[in-house]
Design a protein around this motif. Structure first.
Motif, mmCIF file in Angstrom:
data_model
loop_
_atom_site.group_PDB
_atom_site.id
_atom_site.type_symbol
_atom_site.label_atom_id
_atom_site.label_comp_id
_atom_site.label_asym_id
_atom_site.label_seq_id
_atom_site.Cartn_x
_atom_site.Cartn_y
_atom_site.Cartn_z
ATOM 1 N N PHE A 74 -12.737 -10.978 14.687
ATOM 2 C CA PHE A 74 -13.225 -10.024 13.680
ATOM 3 C C PHE A 74 -12.049 -9.150 13.282
ATOM 4 C CE2 PHE A 74 -16.169 -8.068 11.129
ATOM 5 C CZ PHE A 74 -16.712 -6.859 11.536
ATOM 6 N N SER A 75 -11.721 -9.182 11.999
ATOM 7 C CA SER A 75 -10.544 -8.456 11.520
ATOM 8 C C SER A 75 -10.959 -7.256 10.698
ATOM 9 C CB SER A 75 -9.675 -9.377 10.657
ATOM 10 O OG SER A 75 -9.295 -10.518 11.383
ATOM 11 N N LEU A 76 -10.244 -6.172 10.875
ATOM 12 C CA LEU A 76 -10.413 -4.969 10.065
ATOM 13 C C LEU A 76 -9.192 -4.847 9.168
ATOM 14 C CD1 LEU A 76 -12.102 -2.320 9.581
ATOM 15 C CD2 LEU A 76 -10.555 -1.237 11.210
ATOM 16 N N ILE A 77 -9.439 -4.613 7.885
ATOM 17 C CA ILE A 77 -8.356 -4.553 6.903
ATOM 18 C C ILE A 77 -8.371 -3.201 6.215
ATOM 19 C CG2 ILE A 77 -7.366 -5.643 4.850
ATOM 20 C CD1 ILE A 77 -9.354 -8.080 5.868
ATOM 21 N N LEU A 78 -7.215 -2.563 6.230
ATOM 22 C CA LEU A 78 -7.035 -1.351 5.448
ATOM 23 C C LEU A 78 -6.241 -1.776 4.209
ATOM 24 C CD1 LEU A 78 -7.364 -0.479 8.506
ATOM 25 C CD2 LEU A 78 -6.119 1.588 7.874
ATOM 26 N N GLU A 79 -6.902 -1.790 3.069
ATOM 27 C CA GLU A 79 -6.293 -2.358 1.864
ATOM 28 C C GLU A 79 -5.049 -1.572 1.434
ATOM 29 O OE1 GLU A 79 -7.076 -5.123 0.380
ATOM 30 O OE2 GLU A 79 -8.906 -5.600 1.474
ATOM 31 N N SER A 80 -5.118 -0.261 1.554
ATOM 32 C CA SER A 80 -3.989 0.598 1.180
ATOM 33 C C SER A 80 -4.048 1.810 2.094
ATOM 34 C CB SER A 80 -4.107 1.001 -0.287
ATOM 35 O OG SER A 80 -3.069 1.896 -0.636
ATOM 36 N N ALA A 81 -3.303 1.728 3.193
ATOM 37 C CA ALA A 81 -3.426 2.736 4.238
ATOM 38 C C ALA A 81 -3.130 4.143 3.712
ATOM 39 C CB ALA A 81 -2.483 2.404 5.389
ATOM 40 N N SER A 82 -3.913 5.087 4.213
ATOM 41 C CA SER A 82 -3.683 6.494 3.866
ATOM 42 C C SER A 82 -3.594 7.300 5.161
ATOM 43 C CB SER A 82 -4.811 7.019 2.984
ATOM 44 O OG SER A 82 -6.027 6.987 3.684
ATOM 45 N N THR A 83 -3.015 8.490 5.048
ATOM 46 C CA THR A 83 -2.783 9.296 6.258
ATOM 47 C C THR A 83 -4.095 9.661 6.950
ATOM 48 O OG1 THR A 83 -2.662 11.280 4.881
ATOM 49 C CG2 THR A 83 -0.570 10.229 5.472
ATOM 50 N N ASN A 84 -5.176 9.786 6.187
ATOM 51 C CA ASN A 84 -6.449 10.126 6.840
ATOM 52 C C ASN A 84 -7.076 8.948 7.578
ATOM 53 O OD1 ASN A 84 -7.569 8.596 4.806
ATOM 54 N ND2 ASN A 84 -8.510 10.306 3.738
ATOM 55 N N GLN A 85 -6.393 7.821 7.573
ATOM 56 C CA GLN A 85 -6.833 6.683 8.376
ATOM 57 C C GLN A 85 -6.076 6.592 9.707
ATOM 58 O OE1 GLN A 85 -6.474 3.681 5.182
ATOM 59 N NE2 GLN A 85 -8.687 3.402 5.351
ATOM 60 N N THR A 86 -5.223 7.576 9.970
ATOM 61 C CA THR A 86 -4.625 7.695 11.290
ATOM 62 C C THR A 86 -5.736 7.955 12.294
ATOM 63 O OG1 THR A 86 -2.492 8.502 10.500
ATOM 64 C CG2 THR A 86 -3.136 9.146 12.728
ATOM 65 N N SER A 87 -5.837 7.090 13.298
ATOM 66 C CA SER A 87 -6.963 7.183 14.219
ATOM 67 C C SER A 87 -6.814 6.167 15.338
ATOM 68 C CB SER A 87 -8.275 6.903 13.466
ATOM 69 O OG SER A 87 -9.406 7.138 14.280
#
Lengths: 112, 113
Positions: A74-87
């Motif tokens: 199961f893959s999770l994709i961040l299409e265009s990473a942003s700083t608020n996706q730091t986690s």
């Protein structure tokens, strides 16, 4: 013993990059989940999948997509990473809907 | 989303003491789970409870599924330094949502040797 593995323990990416987080389970579980965990906010469900090629949005799907081409992965994709996706990103799996979920070790993602 | 009320938020105890923590909810759950998380790691499942009234042990850990299905407690007996960590309760199966885990905010346990 159930084993859930995640492709990376630590990742550092730049804003705008496409990011792939991979999760693999070895117990033939039907369901797989992606959570993020943030201080003060706890664990929040991003997406889950109850079968190959099937997915459902969780509580915070915006900015994410998922892929489940094989039962064990199961893959999770961040299409265009942003700083608020730091986690901290946590993958989990369960045999069926009413069964306990087993978590992987987590991926600490930093987006700069 | 919905969260469970988990208490206490933190505990500081001496090695050898017993510990008790609990979770309550306004919703009924079909399954209660207890996890432990060490810093920088994923949660590890400690105990799973499937039936109202069920009392289950795992070594020094004992957990119960409340009879109303709206609460659960976890006891740790004779604590040791490696018990340090964050303990989470989680409920499964509320409101027809079979897949969705609802988490407590965690209890931070510190054990002084």
């Amino acid at each position: 013993d159930v084993k859930v593995t995640q492709s990376s323990r630590y990742l550092v990416k730049r804003t705008g990059e496409k990011v792939f987080l991979e999760c693999v389970q070895d117990m033939d579980h039907e369901n797989m989940f992606w959570y993020r965990q943030d201080p003060g906010l706890g664990l929040r469900l991003i997406y889950f999948s109850y079968d190959v090629k099937m997915k459902e949005k969780g509580d915070i799907p915006e900015g994410y997509s998922v892929s489940r081409e094989k039962k064990e992965r199961f893959s999770l994709i961040l299409e265009s990473a942003s700083t608020n996706q730091t986690s901290m990103y946590l993958c989990a799996s369960s045999l069926s809907g009413q069964d306990e979920q087993y978590f992987g070790p987590g991926t600490r993602l930093t987006v700069t | 989303g919905q969260q469970l009320n988990q208490s206490p938020q933190s505990m500081f105890i001496q090695e050898g003491e017993d510990v008790s923590m609990n979770c309550t909810s306004s919703s009924i759950f079909n399954t209660w789970l207890w996890y432990k998380q060490d810093p920088g790691e994923g949660p590890v499942l400690l105990i799973a409870l499937y039936k109202a009234g069920e009392l289950t042990s795992n070594g020094r850990l004992t957990a119960q599924f409340g009879i109303t299905r709206k609460d659960s407690f976890l006891n740790i007996s004779a604590s040791i330094p490696s018990d340090v960590g964050i303990y989470f309760c989680a409920g499964l199966g509320s409101g027809g949502s079979n897949y969705k885990l609802t988490f407590g905010k965690g209890t931070l346990l510190t054990v002084n040797p």
